[in-house]
Design an enzyme around this catalytic site. Structure first.
Site, PDB file in Angstrom:
ATOM      1  N   ASN A   1     -16.019   0.227   2.587  1.00  0.00           N
ATOM      2  CA  ASN A   1     -16.675  -0.243   1.360  1.00  0.00           C
ATOM      3  C   ASN A   1     -17.924   0.548   0.984  1.00  0.00           C
ATOM      4  O   ASN A   1     -18.004   1.059  -0.137  1.00  0.00           O
ATOM      5  CB  ASN A   1     -16.967  -1.743   1.479  1.00  0.00           C
ATOM      6  CG  ASN A   1     -15.680  -2.546   1.475  1.00  0.00           C
ATOM      7  OD1 ASN A   1     -14.984  -2.624   0.481  1.00  0.00           O
ATOM      8  ND2 ASN A   1     -15.334  -3.128   2.624  1.00  0.00           N
TER       9      ASN A   1
ATOM     10  N   TYR B   1     -11.205   1.132  -9.057  1.00  0.00           N
ATOM     11  CA  TYR B   1     -10.963   1.225  -7.606  1.00  0.00           C
ATOM     12  C   TYR B   1     -10.338  -0.042  -7.044  1.00  0.00           C
ATOM     13  O   TYR B   1     -10.124  -0.144  -5.824  1.00  0.00           O
ATOM     14  CB  TYR B   1     -12.257   1.573  -6.863  1.00  0.00           C
ATOM     15  CG  TYR B   1     -13.302   0.477  -6.849  1.00  0.00           C
ATOM     16  CD1 TYR B   1     -14.175   0.304  -7.919  1.00  0.00           C
ATOM     17  CD2 TYR B   1     -13.423  -0.389  -5.764  1.00  0.00           C
ATOM     18  CE1 TYR B   1     -15.124  -0.702  -7.919  1.00  0.00           C
ATOM     19  CE2 TYR B   1     -14.379  -1.403  -5.749  1.00  0.00           C
ATOM     20  CZ  TYR B   1     -15.223  -1.543  -6.826  1.00  0.00           C
ATOM     21  OH  TYR B   1     -16.163  -2.548  -6.815  1.00  0.00           O
TER      22      TYR B   1
ATOM     23  N   TYR C   1       0.858  -1.186   0.000  1.00  0.00           N
ATOM     24  CA  TYR C   1       0.000   0.000   0.000  1.00  0.00           C
ATOM     25  C   TYR C   1       0.894   1.237   0.000  1.00  0.00           C
ATOM     26  O   TYR C   1       1.914   1.247   0.673  1.00  0.00           O
ATOM     27  CB  TYR C   1      -0.849  -0.019   1.271  1.00  0.00           C
ATOM     28  CG  TYR C   1      -2.285   0.418   1.054  1.00  0.00           C
ATOM     29  CD1 TYR C   1      -3.100  -0.257   0.165  1.00  0.00           C
ATOM     30  CD2 TYR C   1      -2.806   1.488   1.755  1.00  0.00           C
ATOM     31  CE1 TYR C   1      -4.409   0.134  -0.020  1.00  0.00           C
ATOM     32  CE2 TYR C   1      -4.120   1.880   1.569  1.00  0.00           C
ATOM     33  CZ  TYR C   1      -4.927   1.206   0.679  1.00  0.00           C
ATOM     34  OH  TYR C   1      -6.217   1.592   0.495  1.00  0.00           O
TER      35      TYR C   1
ATOM     36  N   ASP D   1     -17.106 -16.275 -13.986  1.00  0.00           N
ATOM     37  CA  ASP D   1     -17.601 -17.639 -14.197  1.00  0.00           C
ATOM     38  C   ASP D   1     -16.949 -18.535 -13.154  1.00  0.00           C
ATOM     39  O   ASP D   1     -15.732 -18.737 -13.194  1.00  0.00           O
ATOM     40  CB  ASP D   1     -17.193 -18.144 -15.580  1.00  0.00           C
ATOM     41  CG  ASP D   1     -17.858 -17.353 -16.689  1.00  0.00           C
ATOM     42  OD1 ASP D   1     -17.384 -16.243 -16.964  1.00  0.00           O
ATOM     43  OD2 ASP D   1     -18.850 -17.842 -17.241  1.00  0.00           O
TER      44      ASP D   1
ATOM     45  N   GLY E   1      -8.014  -3.994  -8.358  1.00  0.00           N
ATOM     46  CA  GLY E   1      -7.398  -4.761  -9.443  1.00  0.00           C
ATOM     47  C   GLY E   1      -7.270  -6.230  -9.072  1.00  0.00           C
ATOM     48  O   GLY E   1      -6.180  -6.785  -9.061  1.00  0.00           O
ATOM     49  N   MET E   2      -8.404  -6.857  -8.779  1.00  0.00           N
ATOM     50  CA  MET E   2      -8.387  -8.213  -8.230  1.00  0.00           C
ATOM     51  C   MET E   2      -7.677  -9.219  -9.125  1.00  0.00           C
ATOM     52  O   MET E   2      -7.072 -10.162  -8.626  1.00  0.00           O
ATOM     53  CB  MET E   2      -9.820  -8.680  -7.962  1.00  0.00           C
ATOM     54  CG  MET E   2     -10.453  -7.969  -6.774  1.00  0.00           C
ATOM     55  SD  MET E   2     -11.950  -8.791  -6.181  1.00  0.00           S
ATOM     56  CE  MET E   2     -13.099  -8.466  -7.508  1.00  0.00           C
TER      57      MET E   2
ATOM     58  N   LYS F   1     -17.738 -11.169   4.413  1.00  0.00           N
ATOM     59  CA  LYS F   1     -16.786 -10.232   5.050  1.00  0.00           C
ATOM     60  C   LYS F   1     -16.537 -10.679   6.500  1.00  0.00           C
ATOM     61  O   LYS F   1     -17.482 -10.867   7.281  1.00  0.00           O
ATOM     62  CB  LYS F   1     -17.395  -8.840   5.016  1.00  0.00           C
ATOM     63  CG  LYS F   1     -16.689  -7.771   5.797  1.00  0.00           C
ATOM     64  CD  LYS F   1     -15.341  -7.396   5.249  1.00  0.00           C
ATOM     65  CE  LYS F   1     -15.401  -6.759   3.894  1.00  0.00           C
ATOM     66  NZ  LYS F   1     -14.059  -6.597   3.262  1.00  0.00           N
TER      67      LYS F   1
ATOM     68  N   LEU G   1     -10.466   5.844  -1.678  1.00  0.00           N
ATOM     69  CA  LEU G   1     -11.170   6.490  -0.568  1.00  0.00           C
ATOM     70  C   LEU G   1     -10.204   7.226   0.362  1.00  0.00           C
ATOM     71  O   LEU G   1     -10.490   8.333   0.816  1.00  0.00           O
ATOM     72  CB  LEU G   1     -11.964   5.444   0.229  1.00  0.00           C
ATOM     73  CG  LEU G   1     -12.828   6.029   1.353  1.00  0.00           C
ATOM     74  CD1 LEU G   1     -13.944   6.885   0.799  1.00  0.00           C
ATOM     75  CD2 LEU G   1     -13.387   4.937   2.254  1.00  0.00           C
TER      76      LEU G   1
ATOM     77  N   THR H   1     -19.998  -8.859  -7.084  1.00  0.00           N
ATOM     78  CA  THR H   1     -20.313  -9.563  -5.837  1.00  0.00           C
ATOM     79  C   THR H   1     -19.518  -9.020  -4.654  1.00  0.00           C
ATOM     80  O   THR H   1     -19.768  -9.410  -3.520  1.00  0.00           O
ATOM     81  CB  THR H   1     -20.019 -11.072  -5.973  1.00  0.00           C
ATOM     82  OG1 THR H   1     -18.652 -11.235  -6.364  1.00  0.00           O
ATOM     83  CG2 THR H   1     -20.922 -11.725  -7.005  1.00  0.00           C
TER      84      THR H   1
END
Lengths: 375, 375
Positions: A168, A287, A95, A219, A289-290, A370, A314, A195
């Protein structure tokens, strides 16, 4: 003073943590000469990391000695705090803003005021508070920070929402507000990673404004259930990525307007799909970049389709000092959560089981709600 | 009327062009009953394409019959008109806005008023005019369009600049004005494709505003000379792409400020280099894609570096109906060209040698000055 601290640390069982580390992040509250009548916090149990790295190897539970509650400070007994992806990134050291190590993890949560300094007049023991803007070091039983850090909230909101309302849901709200003036009489947004908690909040917050949502999900096993659960939240369209392998994705829009705004938290092909849905002059906001893949855009998308690509973070928005605006939005979101108009799945996990929750948050057990630690 | 047209066409030697094609783009000016005293243009020689395709195979010189100069029309004897890349794209059919074929090529140029309709009162024979905003069909000896199309200009500007002042210089000017509020006391811009006409205009227009430029050019024969010629125009830094294969390009900035604005007309790696130079919060504007490669951007560039990517297309800007603003800027640019403050290389080519000029514009003979047809 140092001898006194050592005694305290022994009494609360600081065993494995190096002395110098503890001192460096607690002793700075004890500088200078003070009277012996000063207000102290209880000892605290905390999830600490001494170095950056994989969270499951560098974090551990330690006991921390009491710290002084100075005249403008508030000592909060934490009730609940989540494990967010950004918490993991902070521990990994990837980070851009890194608290110096050793550090206590966690960045948002909810707690009850335990004691207040002599100058504090807006908060009293028993009040529920959240750090707002969010603040580091929430994964511990007692947190001492200045009065200005804490925002008193209504106790009617379930703790799992109060603990998770900022990182979030506020991201979803700001992204809907800050980039494109959406018209409730016929605008739509498109997003991938639908999701995710942000994705679920986008669906619900958009619907409250009369904005339709077009949602793209991966998928994988359980995608039928995922589609149905997003539709139950109010999603207008939900597509698997594989369904969008067509020449003209807009033919799939049904009666929905072409979206003027898109959200990307995946990258790679999933970002390209968002771009394909956008109308001329539309904006895509990244926001997350999975997929860890970059975003690829054609020249003509910029010149002839007039697309704009931007990012949202944020923490940067919060650093602009909009405390009042932030807290008003938090109260709005808490109200929605209390009324059942903003929903997402959470799992409350006792503090002692932090390693189990961490493994789930790291994705080791597949898709999970979560994870929210309770103290 | 049709018999009359046929006679006219024969008289001006319309041989190879199919009758129906000519009629479709000239006869529409002859509709309805008119007196025989109507004002007609001279016959015109034009570069026409009947279908989309490679310009060197689908364009040819044809003779066109006179057309009526109606009461609000102005007939202009063209003096000069350039071959721009966008003209080539229009003929190829890859441009999003395509005039219906058959069509006369060309989109900007300068000419002298030859005759005016009875209601025209702002222009007189002998005036120099340019179509402003630019308008299709400029590659012909006589052009008839409504008075409102034409902008009278001062004759003191050399014809090669008057003919080319809109498409490229105005793009450079708008891009400097429209995206980021640049501060003359210490801002800079970065661009790739810096040897293009737009690139050269950016250097000079930025310098006039006290803005520094960082310029990226391709590695190829003659790059040393290209660097020196850009420096002579006022470029602060000129880098070959190969010089920028370093971890931290900003270490090469010398004393220049990190740029807040970047221009990309190449794509691929050259676009990534522009992004690397940009400061946090910077904007990259894409206006071309010479490499035909897409633009690839990391997720972190958007989230943590807060970069924005946008596009610019002059034709879209002009379609917003800002005629007055457009003409004021054109007069400003013509003044700079007249005073030697805005320079770029052009080559004047007689109309009869259009195929030679076209081959040069298509890049068949390597790097060449802007080709400008004289009539």
């Amino acid at each position: 003073m140092r001898r006194e601290m050592t005694a305290l640390m022994k009494s609360v069982g600081v065993g494995t943590l190096k002395f110098s580390s503890v001192v460096s992040f607690r002793l700075n509250r004890c500088r200078g000469a003070r009277s012996f009548s000063m207000l102290m916090s209880p000892p605290s149990k905390a999830i600490v990391y001494d170095q950056h790295g994989s969270p499951d190897s560098v974090t551990r539970l330690v006991n921390l000695p009491p710290v002084e509650v100075r005249e403008n400070d508030v000592c909060v007994k934490m009730i609940a705090a989540p494990i967010n992806p950004s918490d993991i990134n902070r521990i990994e050291g990837v980070y851009p803003v890194r608290p110096p190590v050793p550090a206590v993890g966690g960045y948002e949560g909810v707690g009850e005021v335990y004691s207040v300094g002599s100058n504090v007049n807006t908060l009293s023991p028993g009040d529920w508070v959240i750090p707002s803007p969010p603040s580091s070091g929430m994964w511990q039983t007692f947190v001492v920070k200045e009065e200005s850090v804490w925002h008193k909230i209504d106790k009617s909101c379930p703790v799992e929402y109060a603990a998770t309302i900022t990182v979030n849901p506020l991201t979803a709200l700001r992204m809907l507000e800050d980039f494109v003036a959406l018209d409730s009489a016929g605008d739509s947004v498109v997003q991938n990673g639908a999701t995710s908690i942000v994705g679920q909040c986008v669906i619900q917050l958009a619907r409250l404004r009369g904005i339709s949502t077009i949602n793209i999900i991966r998928d994988r096993a359980g995608s039928d259930e995922a589609r149905e659960s997003l539709k139950a939240l109010g999603a207008d369209q939900v597509f698997l990525e594989s369904q969008l392998n067509v020449k003209n994705v807009k033919s799939l829009l049904g009666g929905l307007p072409e979206p003027a705004l898109g959200f990307n938290c995946v990258g790679g092909n999933a970002a390209s799909l968002v771009l394909k849905f956008l109308r001329e002059g539309g904006t895509m906001v990244t926001y997350g970049g999975m997929s860890k893949k970059p975003i690829t855009v054609s020249t003509t998308s910029f010149i002839f389709k007039d697309l704009a690509l931007k990012g949202f973070w944020l923490q940067k928005w919060l650093s602009l000092g909009k405390v009042k605006e932030c807290r008003e939005m938090i109260d709005y979101l808490l109200g929605l959560a209390r009324d059942g108009k903003l929903k997402y799945e959470t799992e409350l996990v006792p503090f002692d089981e932090f390693p189990v929750a961490l493994d789930k948050a790291l994705g080791k057990a597949g898709r999970q709600p979560k994870q929210v630690i309770t103290f």
